[in-house]
Design a protein around this motif. Structure first.
Motif, PDB file in Angstrom:
ATOM      1  N   LEU A   1       0.836  -1.210   0.000  1.00 45.64           N
ATOM      2  CA  LEU A   1       0.000   0.000   0.000  1.00 45.64           C
ATOM      3  C   LEU A   1       0.863   1.250   0.000  1.00 45.64           C
ATOM      4  O   LEU A   1       1.804   1.366   0.790  1.00 45.64           O
ATOM      5  CB  LEU A   1      -0.885   0.004   1.248  1.00 45.64           C
ATOM      6  CG  LEU A   1      -1.944  -1.094   1.360  1.00 45.64           C
ATOM      7  CD1 LEU A   1      -2.639  -0.996   2.710  1.00 45.64           C
ATOM      8  CD2 LEU A   1      -2.953  -0.988   0.228  1.00 45.64           C
ATOM      9  N   ARG A   2       0.546   2.207  -0.856  1.00 44.42           N
ATOM     10  CA  ARG A   2       1.118   3.543  -0.760  1.00 44.42           C
ATOM     11  C   ARG A   2       0.166   4.387   0.096  1.00 44.42           C
ATOM     12  O   ARG A   2      -0.985   4.013   0.309  1.00 44.42           O
ATOM     13  CB  ARG A   2       1.306   4.149  -2.150  1.00 44.42           C
ATOM     14  CG  ARG A   2       2.369   3.405  -2.980  1.00 44.42           C
ATOM     15  CD  ARG A   2       2.936   4.317  -4.090  1.00 44.42           C
ATOM     16  NE  ARG A   2       1.875   4.937  -4.862  1.00 44.42           N
ATOM     17  CZ  ARG A   2       1.382   4.418  -5.984  1.00 44.42           C
ATOM     18  NH1 ARG A   2       1.875   3.290  -6.480  1.00 44.42           N
ATOM     19  NH2 ARG A   2       0.418   5.025  -6.623  1.00 44.42           N
ATOM     20  N   PRO A   3       0.646   5.551   0.589  1.00 42.06           N
ATOM     21  CA  PRO A   3      -0.232   6.368   1.444  1.00 42.06           C
ATOM     22  C   PRO A   3      -1.565   6.662   0.747  1.00 42.06           C
ATOM     23  O   PRO A   3      -1.595   6.991  -0.440  1.00 42.06           O
ATOM     24  CB  PRO A   3       0.579   7.652   1.650  1.00 42.06           C
ATOM     25  CG  PRO A   3       2.004   7.216   1.527  1.00 42.06           C
ATOM     26  CD  PRO A   3       2.006   6.134   0.493  1.00 42.06           C
ATOM     27  N   GLY A   4      -2.650   6.518   1.469  1.00 43.51           N
ATOM     28  CA  GLY A   4      -3.980   6.817   0.939  1.00 43.51           C
ATOM     29  C   GLY A   4      -4.638   5.649   0.249  1.00 43.51           C
ATOM     30  O   GLY A   4      -5.817   5.721  -0.106  1.00 43.51           O
TER      31      GLY A   4
ATOM     32  N   VAL B   1      -8.753  20.068  -1.863  1.00 36.35           N
ATOM     33  CA  VAL B   1      -9.636  18.888  -1.911  1.00 36.35           C
ATOM     34  C   VAL B   1      -8.771  17.640  -1.760  1.00 36.35           C
ATOM     35  O   VAL B   1      -7.734  17.523  -2.411  1.00 36.35           O
ATOM     36  CB  VAL B   1     -10.394  18.832  -3.255  1.00 36.35           C
ATOM     37  CG1 VAL B   1     -11.314  17.605  -3.304  1.00 36.35           C
ATOM     38  CG2 VAL B   1     -11.199  20.120  -3.484  1.00 36.35           C
ATOM     39  N   VAL B   2      -9.194  16.717  -0.893  1.00 38.25           N
ATOM     40  CA  VAL B   2      -8.503  15.431  -0.754  1.00 38.25           C
ATOM     41  C   VAL B   2      -9.442  14.339  -1.260  1.00 38.25           C
ATOM     42  O   VAL B   2     -10.485  14.076  -0.660  1.00 38.25           O
ATOM     43  CB  VAL B   2      -8.115  15.136   0.711  1.00 38.25           C
ATOM     44  CG1 VAL B   2      -7.130  13.958   0.758  1.00 38.25           C
ATOM     45  CG2 VAL B   2      -7.526  16.370   1.390  1.00 38.25           C
ATOM     46  N   ALA B   3      -9.063  13.762  -2.389  1.00 36.02           N
ATOM     47  CA  ALA B   3      -9.857  12.658  -2.927  1.00 36.02           C
ATOM     48  C   ALA B   3      -9.432  11.355  -2.258  1.00 36.02           C
ATOM     49  O   ALA B   3      -8.333  11.254  -1.707  1.00 36.02           O
ATOM     50  CB  ALA B   3      -9.640  12.542  -4.433  1.00 36.02           C
TER      51      ALA B   3
ATOM     52  N   GLY C   1      -2.574  12.319   0.958  1.00 34.38           N
ATOM     53  CA  GLY C   1      -3.038  12.993   2.164  1.00 34.38           C
ATOM     54  C   GLY C   1      -1.940  13.603   2.998  1.00 34.38           C
ATOM     55  O   GLY C   1      -2.067  13.709   4.215  1.00 34.38           O
ATOM     56  N   ALA C   2      -0.861  14.034   2.357  1.00 37.41           N
ATOM     57  CA  ALA C   2       0.278  14.564   3.111  1.00 37.41           C
ATOM     58  C   ALA C   2       0.173  16.064   3.369  1.00 37.41           C
ATOM     59  O   ALA C   2       0.854  16.598   4.239  1.00 37.41           O
ATOM     60  CB  ALA C   2       1.574  14.259   2.357  1.00 37.41           C
ATOM     61  N   THR C   3      -0.699  16.758   2.611  1.00 41.11           N
ATOM     62  CA  THR C   3      -0.785  18.211   2.748  1.00 41.11           C
ATOM     63  C   THR C   3      -1.502  18.595   4.042  1.00 41.11           C
ATOM     64  O   THR C   3      -2.660  18.224   4.236  1.00 41.11           O
ATOM     65  CB  THR C   3      -1.563  18.820   1.549  1.00 41.11           C
ATOM     66  OG1 THR C   3      -1.014  18.288   0.348  1.00 41.11           O
ATOM     67  CG2 THR C   3      -1.488  20.333   1.556  1.00 41.11           C
TER      68      THR C   3
ATOM     69  N   VAL D   1     -12.928  16.793   1.848  1.00 37.80           N
ATOM     70  CA  VAL D   1     -12.445  15.399   1.852  1.00 37.80           C
ATOM     71  C   VAL D   1     -13.576  14.487   1.382  1.00 37.80           C
ATOM     72  O   VAL D   1     -14.742  14.719   1.669  1.00 37.80           O
ATOM     73  CB  VAL D   1     -11.988  14.929   3.257  1.00 37.80           C
ATOM     74  CG1 VAL D   1     -10.677  15.585   3.652  1.00 37.80           C
ATOM     75  CG2 VAL D   1     -13.061  15.170   4.301  1.00 37.80           C
ATOM     76  N   MET D   2     -13.191  13.464   0.628  1.00 36.10           N
ATOM     77  CA  MET D   2     -14.161  12.474   0.183  1.00 36.10           C
ATOM     78  C   MET D   2     -14.165  11.305   1.169  1.00 36.10           C
ATOM     79  O   MET D   2     -13.185  11.082   1.887  1.00 36.10           O
ATOM     80  CB  MET D   2     -13.808  11.958  -1.219  1.00 36.10           C
ATOM     81  CG  MET D   2     -13.722  13.059  -2.268  1.00 36.10           C
ATOM     82  SD  MET D   2     -15.226  14.073  -2.350  1.00 36.10           S
ATOM     83  CE  MET D   2     -14.507  15.666  -2.740  1.00 36.10           C
ATOM     84  N   THR D   3     -15.231  10.531   1.164  1.00 42.28           N
ATOM     85  CA  THR D   3     -15.305   9.340   2.014  1.00 42.28           C
ATOM     86  C   THR D   3     -14.103   8.437   1.740  1.00 42.28           C
ATOM     87  O   THR D   3     -13.809   8.141   0.584  1.00 42.28           O
ATOM     88  CB  THR D   3     -16.598   8.552   1.731  1.00 42.28           C
ATOM     89  OG1 THR D   3     -17.701   9.423   1.862  1.00 42.28           O
ATOM     90  CG2 THR D   3     -16.764   7.384   2.695  1.00 42.28           C
ATOM     91  N   GLY D   4     -13.429   8.033   2.779  1.00 42.82           N
ATOM     92  CA  GLY D   4     -12.283   7.134   2.630  1.00 42.82           C
ATOM     93  C   GLY D   4     -10.976   7.860   2.378  1.00 42.82           C
ATOM     94  O   GLY D   4      -9.910   7.236   2.393  1.00 42.82           O
ATOM     95  N   ALA D   5     -11.010   9.170   2.139  1.00 44.46           N
ATOM     96  CA  ALA D   5      -9.774   9.934   1.883  1.00 44.46           C
ATOM     97  C   ALA D   5      -9.049  10.198   3.203  1.00 44.46           C
ATOM     98  O   ALA D   5      -9.678  10.282   4.255  1.00 44.46           O
ATOM     99  CB  ALA D   5     -10.112  11.247   1.190  1.00 44.46           C
ATOM    100  N   PRO D   6      -7.706  10.326   3.148  1.00 47.53           N
ATOM    101  CA  PRO D   6      -6.959  10.610   4.372  1.00 47.53           C
ATOM    102  C   PRO D   6      -7.387  11.942   4.985  1.00 47.53           C
ATOM    103  O   PRO D   6      -7.663  12.911   4.258  1.00 47.53           O
ATOM    104  CB  PRO D   6      -5.505  10.687   3.900  1.00 47.53           C
ATOM    105  CG  PRO D   6      -5.465  10.048   2.558  1.00 47.53           C
ATOM    106  CD  PRO D   6      -6.826  10.215   1.968  1.00 47.53           C
ATOM    107  N   ILE D   7      -7.451  11.984   6.291  1.00 48.77           N
ATOM    108  CA  ILE D   7      -7.692  13.239   7.014  1.00 48.77           C
ATOM    109  C   ILE D   7      -6.399  14.045   6.949  1.00 48.77           C
ATOM    110  O   ILE D   7      -5.336  13.535   7.319  1.00 48.77           O
ATOM    111  CB  ILE D   7      -8.050  12.951   8.488  1.00 48.77           C
ATOM    112  CG1 ILE D   7      -9.294  12.066   8.600  1.00 48.77           C
ATOM    113  CG2 ILE D   7      -8.197  14.248   9.270  1.00 48.77           C
ATOM    114  CD1 ILE D   7     -10.586  12.723   8.239  1.00 48.77           C
ATOM    115  N   PRO D   8      -6.441  15.289   6.478  1.00 47.70           N
ATOM    116  CA  PRO D   8      -5.192  16.055   6.397  1.00 47.70           C
ATOM    117  C   PRO D   8      -4.594  16.277   7.785  1.00 47.70           C
ATOM    118  O   PRO D   8      -5.336  16.477   8.743  1.00 47.70           O
ATOM    119  CB  PRO D   8      -5.617  17.390   5.769  1.00 47.70           C
ATOM    120  CG  PRO D   8      -7.089  17.363   5.640  1.00 47.70           C
ATOM    121  CD  PRO D   8      -7.608  16.018   6.002  1.00 47.70           C
ATOM    122  N   PRO D   9      -3.281  16.175   7.892  1.00 49.61           N
ATOM    123  CA  PRO D   9      -2.641  16.444   9.193  1.00 49.61           C
ATOM    124  C   PRO D   9      -3.114  17.777   9.748  1.00 49.61           C
ATOM    125  O   PRO D   9      -3.172  18.765   9.007  1.00 49.61           O
ATOM    126  CB  PRO D   9      -1.146  16.467   8.865  1.00 49.61           C
ATOM    127  CG  PRO D   9      -1.010  15.655   7.595  1.00 49.61           C
ATOM    128  CD  PRO D   9      -2.287  15.867   6.844  1.00 49.61           C
ATOM    129  N   GLY D  10      -3.478  17.788  11.012  1.00 47.01           N
ATOM    130  CA  GLY D  10      -3.960  19.014  11.648  1.00 47.01           C
ATOM    131  C   GLY D  10      -5.455  19.023  11.842  1.00 47.01           C
ATOM    132  O   GLY D  10      -5.959  19.631  12.772  1.00 47.01           O
TER     133      GLY D  10
END
Lengths: 401, 401
Positions: A202-205, B85-87, B92-94, B104-113
């Motif tokens: 797996l890569r991130p995300g 926008v995080v798909a 999800g590193a930003t 953010v979309m369902t299943g997308a990483p939560i942005p740090p912070g």
């Protein structure tokens, strides 16, 4: 808020399931194909099968013993000459001489003239003569032709899912093959740029794609033939191409993901312009759903969370698919709830549960991503839409997975 | 009467079934083999499977919405700039800039912070800015890693027969294959000169061979892999040759016919000198039975009447085979008998029956040749050996076929 399209009003579970069932019911009329009798196990018989022969085929002995005329043993004990031996497989054409006995094996033809059989356990013999201790009735230990099934009699009914006992009967009347319904053929298309196949790093995300494998397993376990399992990126052109191939090979197409309110809803974006109904069902998990007919083929679009996909299949597709395949109905029981549960207002909730001697308890939480929790469950606990909480001890409907 | 050999004393059903189960139980220790996760459906897991990853793999959004810091929305309503926008599938590193929101979309990483998600249904937005109406709690609509299953946690237990929900979980943790037990392998040898294959024209005295097909179907339906189905004439050399081949390819051999008191009992004639126990079991149908171990392989010899063969399988083999294959137990219920039945003294009788709302009734007669009657049955009615008659209304044990 952005205005919602007219098709997105919230529908009840029963209403939506009825719509799906109405769309799938014509699949009861499927082409038939011949299946060899051993391989027909588990297939669904497409026509009534009538016996082409009498069973037993001929008058035969139920025991290893001696065929006699009952009138020869009225005065007993009596000793008769043994006029011969009839083995199973013997044509059985030699008549019984008057006042004699003939040794017969189980299943061997009764010699013409004999009307009963004295079991070997009940006689004394030196090989040439046999002593019979007591009188016997006409017909004793004789199997008459057609007493099991007669030529032309119904043997197995159309629609029967063939179990070993049906296979045994079809073999016994000598049928090498029977007509069976072709199984319903389903294609599966999963969607989502974040999904990667098992075994990759797996890569991130990224997450592993389980929906294709899970839907294929659920379909197979419910009598459906899976013709293809494909994965689409969120590119509408890729999805459109896979959809076209799927509708050409299958009677029904299942998709997962791309049906919600995000920015990249590839399934909804492609299918809504084709007349697809996309909207919310009053259910958790599995609220966002889509239903489209593409080139005459029903396309059921489930949401992409793994548990949403599985519960959507259980609630909306499995009952009708089992009915169409001639499989037993999904078992639904009433059981006491062991611990209180909360439920969202206005949405029917299907919680994953486990049955104990005392009742049913929820396992894992209500989250639609809890796919490991679903593996530990045996049942879905059906919490009515009107309920916001159900106390311990209350009776709930429980549906076997 | 001819003296019976010492091995032919009458044994009870339970005693004989226990002897068979003791002989078969070592088959629990079978070799394992890898099965691809989609194809592992219905196979029996050979080892505990622990999750190789956390599920969720990473912190992600449960909804399509806006990731924010809960502290940014304490004073609400509040309007925040949309920083991006995080798909789903995005690394999800930003990080979330202070005082901003990120779509953010369902299943997308939560942005740090960010520490919570506001669902898209609950906001107003012009694309560049988003208005949030009320305060939110830390963790709302955020799925934390490992909350479904943690790395190393037990996912599916050894011995589990893999259902679609297990397949879904194994796929979700990214396992391409799992170790499963090799199925038990069985060979079937039918005997009898009178038997001919389906599709041929019967000559006088001949019948169709249904036992091979019926046993193969019954074995397949109970998780056993059938390696061969052969037919032997009543010539001992033919039977001996087929037996040698069968014991080389299978873990267990089933024979039908040739076990009784006739003149041509090929199975008994070959196996008794090899130490086979041949004798009478206090049961109807299926009284004459044989049990031998040949080159370490258990050989179960059933009588040749089709119903005797099927009932012998149901009573003596099916329960242990299902246990060894990890399949659910045979269902045994207590039901009222709808019509009186007679039964032979000292022999436990298994009548073919059908279940109605009111209870259970016998279908067809007790004859061991009534194979069509068996097709119409759903259950076996278990009449105890001590009973010679059972009145209507009495409770009987009923075993599902």
């Amino acid at each position: 808020m952005t205005p919602r399209p007219a098709t997105s009003q919230v529908r009840s579970v029963d209403d939506y399931r009825d719509a799906i069932e109405q769309l799938l019911r014509p699949l009861a009329l499927r082409p038939t194909e011949p299946a060899a009798v051993p391989a027909a196990l588990g297939r669904q018989l497409a026509e009534d099968v009538h016996s082409p022969v009498d069973l037993p085929v001929f008058r035969n002995s139920a025991m290893d013993g001696y065929a006699v005329r009952s009138e020869s043993v009225v005065v007993a004990p009596v000793t008769l000459p043994v006029a011969g031996v009839v083995a199973a497989g013997n044509p059985g054409a030699t008549p019984l001489p008057p006042g004699a006995a003939m040794k017969v094996m189980t299943g061997a033809p009764i010699p013409p003239g004999a009307d009963c059989v004295v079991p070997v356990e009940d006689v004394h013999t030196d090989g040439a003569r046999v002593t019979i201790e007591r009188g016997r009735s006409t017909g004793e230990f004789v199997r008459e032709p057609g007493t099991d099934v007669r030529t032309g009699e119904l043997l197995v009914s159309e629609g029967t899912r063939l179990a070993p006992r049906h296979i045994a009967a079809l073999a016994a009347v000598g049928l090498p093959s029977v007509p069976v319904f072709r199984p319903i053929r389903a294609a599966v298309i999963t969607t989502g740029d974040e999904l990667v196949p098992a075994g990759t790093t797996l890569r991130p995300g990224q997450i592993y794609n389980s929906n294709g494998i899970a839907l294929a397993a659920a379909l197979t376990a419910n009598g459906v033939l899976v013709t293809s399992v494909e994965h689409s990126t969120d590119d509408p052109e890729v999805f459109r191409r896979l959809l076209t191939a799927a509708t050409k090979s299958a009677d029904i197409v299942f998709t997962s993901g791309g049906v919600s309110k995000g920015d990249f809803e590839v399934v909804k974006d492609v299918l809504q312009p084709l007349g697809g109904q996309f909207g919310s069902i009053a259910v958790q998990p599995g609220g966002p759903q889509g239903l489209t007919v593409v080139d005459g083929i029903p396309v059921l679009s489930f949401p992409g969370n793994p548990v949403s996909t599985m519960v959507s299949f259980e609630v909306f597709a499995r009952p009708i698919l089992r009915e169409l395949a001639g499989l037993p109905e999904v078992t639904i029981r009433e059981l006491p709830l062991l611990e209180p549960v909360k439920s969202p207002a206005g949405r029917r909730q299907f919680l994953r549960g486990r049955v104990t001697d005392a009742g049913v308890e929820a396992v894992s939480g209500p989250g639609s991503h809890l796919v490991a929790g679903m593996a530990w469950a045996e049942v879905l606990i059906d919490i009515p839409a009107a309920a916001t909480s159900v106390p311990a001890g209350a009776t709930v409907l429980v549906r076997s997975l």
